[in-house]
Design a protein around this motif. Structure first.
Motif, PDB file in Angstrom:
ATOM      1  N   VAL A  96     -32.170 -36.849  -2.314  1.00 12.26           N
ATOM      2  CA  VAL A  96     -32.453 -36.576  -3.740  1.00 12.26           C
ATOM      3  C   VAL A  96     -32.882 -37.869  -4.463  1.00 12.26           C
ATOM      4  CG1 VAL A  96     -31.726 -35.172  -5.720  1.00 12.26           C
ATOM      5  CG2 VAL A  96     -30.726 -34.749  -3.503  1.00 12.26           C
ATOM      6  N   LEU A  97     -32.364 -38.155  -5.660  1.00  8.63           N
ATOM      7  CA  LEU A  97     -32.803 -39.357  -6.385  1.00  8.63           C
ATOM      8  C   LEU A  97     -32.278 -40.601  -5.688  1.00  8.63           C
ATOM      9  CD1 LEU A  97     -32.750 -39.032 -10.268  1.00  8.63           C
ATOM     10  CD2 LEU A  97     -34.578 -39.859  -8.771  1.00  8.63           C
ATOM     11  N   SER A  98     -33.163 -41.362  -5.070  1.00 10.82           N
ATOM     12  CA  SER A  98     -32.700 -42.523  -4.311  1.00 10.82           C
ATOM     13  C   SER A  98     -33.698 -43.667  -4.402  1.00 10.82           C
ATOM     14  CB  SER A  98     -32.448 -42.121  -2.862  1.00 10.82           C
ATOM     15  OG  SER A  98     -33.563 -41.431  -2.364  1.00 10.82           O
ATOM     16  N   GLY A 128     -46.308 -40.756  -6.727  1.00 14.10           N
ATOM     17  CA  GLY A 128     -45.492 -40.489  -7.912  1.00 14.10           C
ATOM     18  C   GLY A 128     -44.200 -41.280  -7.975  1.00 14.10           C
ATOM     19  N   PHE A 129     -43.957 -42.100  -6.943  1.00  7.85           N
ATOM     20  CA  PHE A 129     -42.726 -42.891  -6.957  1.00  7.85           C
ATOM     21  C   PHE A 129     -42.812 -44.003  -8.000  1.00  7.85           C
ATOM     22  CE2 PHE A 129     -42.435 -41.197  -2.492  1.00  7.85           C
ATOM     23  CZ  PHE A 129     -41.423 -40.296  -2.808  1.00  7.85           C
ATOM     24  N   LYS A 130     -41.627 -44.465  -8.421  1.00 12.66           N
ATOM     25  CA  LYS A 130     -41.542 -45.474  -9.490  1.00 12.66           C
ATOM     26  C   LYS A 130     -41.219 -46.839  -8.889  1.00 12.66           C
ATOM     27  CE  LYS A 130     -38.044 -45.410 -12.559  1.00 12.66           C
ATOM     28  NZ  LYS A 130     -37.297 -45.022 -13.788  1.00 12.66           N
ATOM     29  N   LEU A 131     -42.062 -47.819  -9.191  1.00 14.60           N
ATOM     30  CA  LEU A 131     -41.846 -49.197  -8.730  1.00 14.60           C
ATOM     31  C   LEU A 131     -40.767 -49.855  -9.582  1.00 14.60           C
ATOM     32  CD1 LEU A 131     -42.876 -51.509  -6.837  1.00 14.60           C
ATOM     33  CD2 LEU A 131     -44.459 -52.107  -8.676  1.00 14.60           C
ATOM     34  N   ILE A 132     -39.694 -50.339  -8.934  1.00 12.92           N
ATOM     35  CA  ILE A 132     -38.620 -50.969  -9.715  1.00 12.92           C
ATOM     36  C   ILE A 132     -38.354 -52.429  -9.315  1.00 12.92           C
ATOM     37  CG2 ILE A 132     -37.491 -48.821 -10.444  1.00 12.92           C
ATOM     38  CD1 ILE A 132     -35.428 -49.245  -8.196  1.00 12.92           C
ATOM     39  N   LYS A 152     -37.293 -38.962  -6.054  1.00  9.27           N
ATOM     40  CA  LYS A 152     -36.630 -37.871  -5.344  1.00  9.27           C
ATOM     41  C   LYS A 152     -37.009 -37.918  -3.858  1.00  9.27           C
ATOM     42  CE  LYS A 152     -36.160 -33.196  -6.847  1.00  9.27           C
ATOM     43  NZ  LYS A 152     -36.927 -32.033  -7.351  1.00  9.27           N
ATOM     44  N   ASN A 153     -35.995 -37.962  -3.003  1.00 11.28           N
ATOM     45  CA  ASN A 153     -36.205 -38.015  -1.545  1.00 11.28           C
ATOM     46  C   ASN A 153     -37.122 -39.160  -1.109  1.00 11.28           C
ATOM     47  OD1 ASN A 153     -34.624 -35.655  -0.876  1.00 11.28           O
ATOM     48  ND2 ASN A 153     -36.261 -34.455  -1.797  1.00 11.28           N
ATOM     49  N   ILE A 198     -44.357 -35.074 -12.974  1.00 15.51           N
ATOM     50  CA  ILE A 198     -44.158 -35.227 -11.521  1.00 15.51           C
ATOM     51  C   ILE A 198     -43.006 -34.362 -11.037  1.00 15.51           C
ATOM     52  CG2 ILE A 198     -43.498 -36.891  -9.723  1.00 15.51           C
ATOM     53  CD1 ILE A 198     -44.953 -39.047 -11.441  1.00 15.51           C
ATOM     54  N   TYR A 199     -41.961 -34.293 -11.868  1.00 16.06           N
ATOM     55  CA  TYR A 199     -40.767 -33.528 -11.492  1.00 16.06           C
ATOM     56  C   TYR A 199     -40.641 -32.281 -12.341  1.00 16.06           C
ATOM     57  CZ  TYR A 199     -39.505 -37.848  -9.105  1.00 16.06           C
ATOM     58  OH  TYR A 199     -39.505 -38.933  -8.274  1.00 16.06           O
ATOM     59  N   GLU A 200     -40.271 -31.155 -11.687  1.00 12.74           N
ATOM     60  CA  GLU A 200     -40.091 -29.893 -12.436  1.00 12.74           C
ATOM     61  C   GLU A 200     -38.660 -29.739 -12.903  1.00 12.74           C
ATOM     62  OE1 GLU A 200     -40.985 -26.566  -9.927  1.00 12.74           O
ATOM     63  OE2 GLU A 200     -39.718 -27.259  -8.310  1.00 12.74           O
TER      64      GLU A 200
END
Ligand code: DAT
Ligand code: MG
Length: 150
Positions: A2-4, A31-35, A80-81, A148-150
């Protein structure tokens, strides 16, 4: 999963071959977020920690030599995943069996020059993030997440 969070590293061959942007682009477009992101050239001891679970393998000395042959680009992606999904984007360890469309399938030939690292599980990802980013990672909201997320 999930959110990881996922630790990704463009290896020295990927940096030398000018594939940093290409690899970032694939995670960004997905769609992933760069942190977190940095270019860094850590020494042998640091890489031996990173690959500690492989230290009995016969290819270990060669792996460490290759990984210290130039700077790497270290990054952390969240979503997510993201661990499972990141391994799919990366392809198999051996580029020979990596499908076209994957990073290793598209850009690599030899197992010892497979251009990019990605954590293999949520726990190893967290361990690697702590090892490579002891300074911590960014935290921010993205307006686009609603698309991106529903
Ligand atoms: P991955 O990078 O897909 O997680 P791994 O953790 O098993 O694969 O191994 C780490 C790296 O070590 C891999 O990207 C390339 C190298 N390696 C693995 N198996 C190897 C082998 N049989 N011969 C040479 N290098 C190998
Ligand atoms: Mg691995």
């Amino acid at each position: 999963d999930v959110l990881s969070r996922l630790y990704i590293m463009v290896k020295p061959d990927g940096v030398q071959r000018g594939l940093v942007g290409e690899i970032i682009k694939r995670f960004e477009s997905k769609g992933f977020k760069l942190i977190a992101l940095k270019l860094t050239a850590p020494g042998k001891a640091h890489l031996e920690k990173h690959y500690a679970d492989l230290k009995e393998k016969k290819f270990f000395p060669g792996l460490i030599e290759y990984m210290t042959s130039g700077p790497v680009v270290a990054m952390v992606w969240a979503g997510k995943n993201v661990v499972k999904s990141g391994r799919v984007l990366l392809g198999e360890t051996n580029p020979l069996t990596s499908a076209p469309g994957t990073i290793r399938g598209d850009f690599a030939i030899d197992i010892g020059r497979n251009i990019c690292h990605g954590s293999d599980a949520v726990e190893s990802a967290e361990h690697e993030i702590a090892l490579w980013f002891p300074e911590g990672v960014a935290q921010y909201d993205r307006a686009v997440d609603a698309w991106i997320y529903e």
